[in-house]
Motif scaffolding. Sequence first.
Motif, PDB file in Angstrom:
ATOM      1  N   ASN A 167       0.836  -1.197   0.000  1.00 35.20           N
ATOM      2  CA  ASN A 167       0.000   0.000   0.000  1.00 35.20           C
ATOM      3  C   ASN A 167       0.870   1.246   0.000  1.00 35.20           C
ATOM      4  OD1 ASN A 167       0.632  -0.608   2.947  1.00 35.20           O
ATOM      5  ND2 ASN A 167      -0.378   1.362   3.178  1.00 35.20           N
ATOM      6  N   GLY A 168       0.284   2.341  -0.431  1.00 29.82           N
ATOM      7  CA  GLY A 168       0.964   3.630  -0.358  1.00 29.82           C
ATOM      8  C   GLY A 168       2.211   3.754  -1.202  1.00 29.82           C
ATOM      9  N   GLY A 169       2.344   2.900  -2.220  1.00 25.13           N
ATOM     10  CA  GLY A 169       3.523   2.971  -3.076  1.00 25.13           C
ATOM     11  C   GLY A 169       4.768   2.343  -2.481  1.00 25.13           C
ATOM     12  N   LYS A 170       4.648   1.715  -1.311  1.00 26.87           N
ATOM     13  CA  LYS A 170       5.818   1.127  -0.647  1.00 26.87           C
ATOM     14  C   LYS A 170       6.319  -0.100  -1.423  1.00 26.87           C
ATOM     15  CE  LYS A 170       4.233   2.470   3.998  1.00 26.87           C
ATOM     16  NZ  LYS A 170       2.828   2.803   3.663  1.00 26.87           N
ATOM     17  N   ALA A 171       7.639  -0.182  -1.567  1.00 22.16           N
ATOM     18  CA  ALA A 171       8.315  -1.335  -2.168  1.00 22.16           C
ATOM     19  C   ALA A 171       7.908  -1.568  -3.619  1.00 22.16           C
ATOM     20  CB  ALA A 171       8.084  -2.594  -1.332  1.00 22.16           C
ATOM     21  N   VAL A 172       7.488  -0.507  -4.308  1.00 22.92           N
ATOM     22  CA  VAL A 172       7.258  -0.606  -5.748  1.00 22.92           C
ATOM     23  C   VAL A 172       8.588  -0.312  -6.434  1.00 22.92           C
ATOM     24  CG1 VAL A 172       6.008   0.316  -7.735  1.00 22.92           C
ATOM     25  CG2 VAL A 172       4.855   0.104  -5.519  1.00 22.92           C
ATOM     26  N   VAL A 173       9.086  -1.265  -7.204  1.00 26.37           N
ATOM     27  CA  VAL A 173      10.433  -1.138  -7.770  1.00 26.37           C
ATOM     28  C   VAL A 173      10.389  -1.255  -9.291  1.00 26.37           C
ATOM     29  CG1 VAL A 173      11.533  -2.033  -5.682  1.00 26.37           C
ATOM     30  CG2 VAL A 173      10.914  -3.612  -7.517  1.00 26.37           C
ATOM     31  N   ARG A 174      11.385  -0.653  -9.910  1.00 28.07           N
ATOM     32  CA  ARG A 174      11.484  -0.645 -11.377  1.00 28.07           C
ATOM     33  C   ARG A 174      12.628  -1.546 -11.817  1.00 28.07           C
ATOM     34  NH1 ARG A 174      11.517   4.999 -14.859  1.00 28.07           N
ATOM     35  NH2 ARG A 174      11.858   4.128 -16.954  1.00 28.07           N
ATOM     36  N   ILE A 175      12.332  -2.413 -12.772  1.00 31.51           N
ATOM     37  CA  ILE A 175      13.334  -3.312 -13.347  1.00 31.51           C
ATOM     38  C   ILE A 175      13.671  -2.787 -14.742  1.00 31.51           C
ATOM     39  CG2 ILE A 175      13.784  -5.664 -14.151  1.00 31.51           C
ATOM     40  CD1 ILE A 175      11.735  -6.623 -12.050  1.00 31.51           C
ATOM     41  N   PRO A 176      14.934  -2.431 -15.017  1.00 28.41           N
ATOM     42  CA  PRO A 176      15.271  -1.884 -16.336  1.00 28.41           C
ATOM     43  C   PRO A 176      15.133  -2.927 -17.437  1.00 28.41           C
ATOM     44  CG  PRO A 176      17.254  -2.285 -15.057  1.00 28.41           C
ATOM     45  CD  PRO A 176      16.103  -2.524 -14.134  1.00 28.41           C
ATOM     46  N   ALA A 177      15.098  -2.444 -18.659  1.00 31.25           N
ATOM     47  CA  ALA A 177      14.867  -3.318 -19.809  1.00 31.25           C
ATOM     48  C   ALA A 177      15.906  -4.426 -19.916  1.00 31.25           C
ATOM     49  CB  ALA A 177      14.835  -2.487 -21.087  1.00 31.25           C
ATOM     50  N   ASP A 178      17.123  -4.172 -19.432  1.00 36.21           N
ATOM     51  CA  ASP A 178      18.143  -5.222 -19.519  1.00 36.21           C
ATOM     52  C   ASP A 178      17.986  -6.290 -18.443  1.00 36.21           C
ATOM     53  OD1 ASP A 178      19.083  -4.016 -17.195  1.00 36.21           O
ATOM     54  OD2 ASP A 178      20.948  -3.264 -18.074  1.00 36.21           O
ATOM     55  N   GLY A 179      17.052  -6.082 -17.506  1.00 37.94           N
ATOM     56  CA  GLY A 179      16.782  -7.090 -16.478  1.00 37.94           C
ATOM     57  C   GLY A 179      17.910  -7.301 -15.492  1.00 37.94           C
ATOM     58  N   SER A 180      18.833  -6.334 -15.385  1.00 38.70           N
ATOM     59  CA  SER A 180      20.051  -6.536 -14.602  1.00 38.70           C
ATOM     60  C   SER A 180      19.791  -6.763 -13.117  1.00 38.70           C
ATOM     61  CB  SER A 180      21.001  -5.347 -14.797  1.00 38.70           C
ATOM     62  OG  SER A 180      20.350  -4.124 -14.468  1.00 38.70           O
ATOM     63  N   ASN A 181      18.705  -6.196 -12.569  1.00 42.82           N
ATOM     64  CA  ASN A 181      18.435  -6.381 -11.135  1.00 42.82           C
ATOM     65  C   ASN A 181      17.247  -7.303 -10.880  1.00 42.82           C
ATOM     66  OD1 ASN A 181      16.395  -4.734 -12.052  1.00 42.82           O
ATOM     67  ND2 ASN A 181      16.586  -3.195 -10.446  1.00 42.82           N
ATOM     68  N   MET A 182      16.783  -7.975 -11.920  1.00 36.43           N
ATOM     69  CA  MET A 182      15.575  -8.790 -11.797  1.00 36.43           C
ATOM     70  C   MET A 182      15.739  -9.924 -10.795  1.00 36.43           C
ATOM     71  SD  MET A 182      13.562 -10.956 -14.725  1.00 36.43           S
ATOM     72  CE  MET A 182      13.299  -9.516 -15.761  1.00 36.43           C
ATOM     73  N   ALA A 183      16.821 -10.689 -10.904  1.00 36.95           N
ATOM     74  CA  ALA A 183      17.014 -11.834 -10.021  1.00 36.95           C
ATOM     75  C   ALA A 183      17.176 -11.383  -8.568  1.00 36.95           C
ATOM     76  CB  ALA A 183      18.219 -12.648 -10.465  1.00 36.95           C
ATOM     77  N   ALA A 184      17.950 -10.311  -8.355  1.00 36.33           N
ATOM     78  CA  ALA A 184      18.177  -9.832  -6.990  1.00 36.33           C
ATOM     79  C   ALA A 184      16.876  -9.333  -6.369  1.00 36.33           C
ATOM     80  CB  ALA A 184      19.222  -8.726  -6.988  1.00 36.33           C
ATOM     81  N   LEU A 185      16.077  -8.588  -7.131  1.00 34.20           N
ATOM     82  CA  LEU A 185      14.813  -8.087  -6.604  1.00 34.20           C
ATOM     83  C   LEU A 185      13.825  -9.226  -6.359  1.00 34.20           C
ATOM     84  CD1 LEU A 185      14.332  -4.813  -8.672  1.00 34.20           C
ATOM     85  CD2 LEU A 185      14.754  -5.001  -6.217  1.00 34.20           C
ATOM     86  N   SER A 186      13.834 -10.205  -7.246  1.00 32.35           N
ATOM     87  CA  SER A 186      12.955 -11.358  -7.055  1.00 32.35           C
ATOM     88  C   SER A 186      13.319 -12.103  -5.774  1.00 32.35           C
ATOM     89  CB  SER A 186      13.054 -12.298  -8.263  1.00 32.35           C
ATOM     90  OG  SER A 186      12.240 -13.433  -8.082  1.00 32.35           O
ATOM     91  N   GLU A 187      14.614 -12.268  -5.516  1.00 30.93           N
ATOM     92  CA  GLU A 187      15.048 -12.915  -4.277  1.00 30.93           C
ATOM     93  C   GLU A 187      14.622 -12.111  -3.054  1.00 30.93           C
ATOM     94  OE1 GLU A 187      19.244 -13.274  -4.671  1.00 30.93           O
ATOM     95  OE2 GLU A 187      19.133 -14.700  -6.349  1.00 30.93           O
ATOM     96  N   LEU A 188      14.754 -10.784  -3.144  1.00 32.06           N
ATOM     97  CA  LEU A 188      14.386  -9.906  -2.039  1.00 32.06           C
ATOM     98  C   LEU A 188      12.882  -9.992  -1.760  1.00 32.06           C
ATOM     99  CD1 LEU A 188      15.497  -7.722  -0.085  1.00 32.06           C
ATOM    100  CD2 LEU A 188      14.891  -6.034  -1.827  1.00 32.06           C
ATOM    101  N   PHE A 189      12.075  -9.942  -2.808  1.00 35.20           N
ATOM    102  CA  PHE A 189      10.631 -10.044  -2.643  1.00 35.20           C
ATOM    103  C   PHE A 189      10.240 -11.406  -2.072  1.00 35.20           C
ATOM    104  CE2 PHE A 189       8.022  -6.648  -4.877  1.00 35.20           C
ATOM    105  CZ  PHE A 189       9.008  -5.680  -4.813  1.00 35.20           C
ATOM    106  N   ASP A 190      10.880 -12.468  -2.574  1.00 41.18           N
ATOM    107  CA  ASP A 190      10.566 -13.819  -2.079  1.00 41.18           C
ATOM    108  C   ASP A 190      10.869 -13.941  -0.593  1.00 41.18           C
ATOM    109  OD1 ASP A 190       9.763 -14.539  -4.588  1.00 41.18           O
ATOM    110  OD2 ASP A 190      11.526 -15.764  -5.052  1.00 41.18           O
ATOM    111  N   ALA A 191      11.942 -13.279  -0.146  1.00 45.73           N
ATOM    112  CA  ALA A 191      12.310 -13.354   1.268  1.00 45.73           C
ATOM    113  C   ALA A 191      11.363 -12.544   2.145  1.00 45.73           C
ATOM    114  CB  ALA A 191      13.746 -12.858   1.450  1.00 45.73           C
ATOM    115  N   ALA A 192      10.803 -11.465   1.585  1.00 44.46           N
ATOM    116  CA  ALA A 192       9.959 -10.570   2.381  1.00 44.46           C
ATOM    117  C   ALA A 192       8.496 -10.980   2.412  1.00 44.46           C
ATOM    118  CB  ALA A 192      10.078  -9.141   1.845  1.00 44.46           C
TER     119      ALA A 192
END
Length: 320
Positions: A167-192
Amino acid sequence: MTLRVAVQMDPIETINITGDSSFALMLSAQARGHEVWHYDVKSLALDEGRLTAWASPVTVQRVPGDHFQKGEARKIDLAKDVDVILMRQDPPFDLGYITATFLLERLAGQTLVVNDPASVRNAPEKVFVLDYARFMPPTLVARRIEDIRDFHARHPDDLVMKPLHGNGGKAVVRIPADGSNMAALSELFDAAWVEPHMVQPFLPDISEGDKRIVLVDGVFAGAINRRPGEGEFRSNLAVGGYAEATTLTAREEEICAVLAPELKARGLVFVGIDVIGGKWLTEINVTSPTGIVAIDRFNGTDTPAMIWDAIEIRYAAMLG
């Protein structure tokens, strides 16, 4: 009609009265002569079928630093001592929130709860909206990185990933077109979070704002456009966005018309929907919608009065 109103909300001591929708609703109730009580959801108790809460009578005024007076707390019977409950505590929409809806649902036919607790439970912001996928951007709800990568292959530009029950825009993240942070963000979300996550293409139209449209018992009440602050792509007011006056596009009018019958049927009296670029529906906010103070400031309207009119009509209908 004079009502006894209990407001289930976060501590009244810490609210920002300049923009808080719950405070505006309390002021409006008081102006109508309604008796207003405040209680914390944590004080709810079900004792041999009797639902109670520790509540305090309150009076409110729009005076910064001196915005309320609270009487001594006492245990009240939510079926006998009040007529209407406003369920207004902020998310997260977690098991505590869900449990409160189960408890309040037991008041059906005795005390009017707004919004209807069963409907709130069954219509989380980012899940209920999936029923209206024709108005949404392409959307993935998943946890596995393989699914996110497959979605990205079909939508190869920037993506946005957000918690399904955030809610409230919290933890909304942007993944660039090259997907460079996709795996790291996915791991972070899975843990949270144990639930799946929502992934959508990034909508460049967000730079022009994210419209909050308020519907009262299915009827359009007003709207504001929320623009991102400096250095942000999120437009939520809670994370630095700012509001401006706006009108509805033809597509937004269509969205409101399609949603209206279902909102009314579900007892969702106060709803805020979010639309990007005049056409992309992203959320249907039913837990503790906001935005009415800014809407009324820009439009010279009185949305709290409109909400209380709807509540009074529903209460009278409940009594038969």
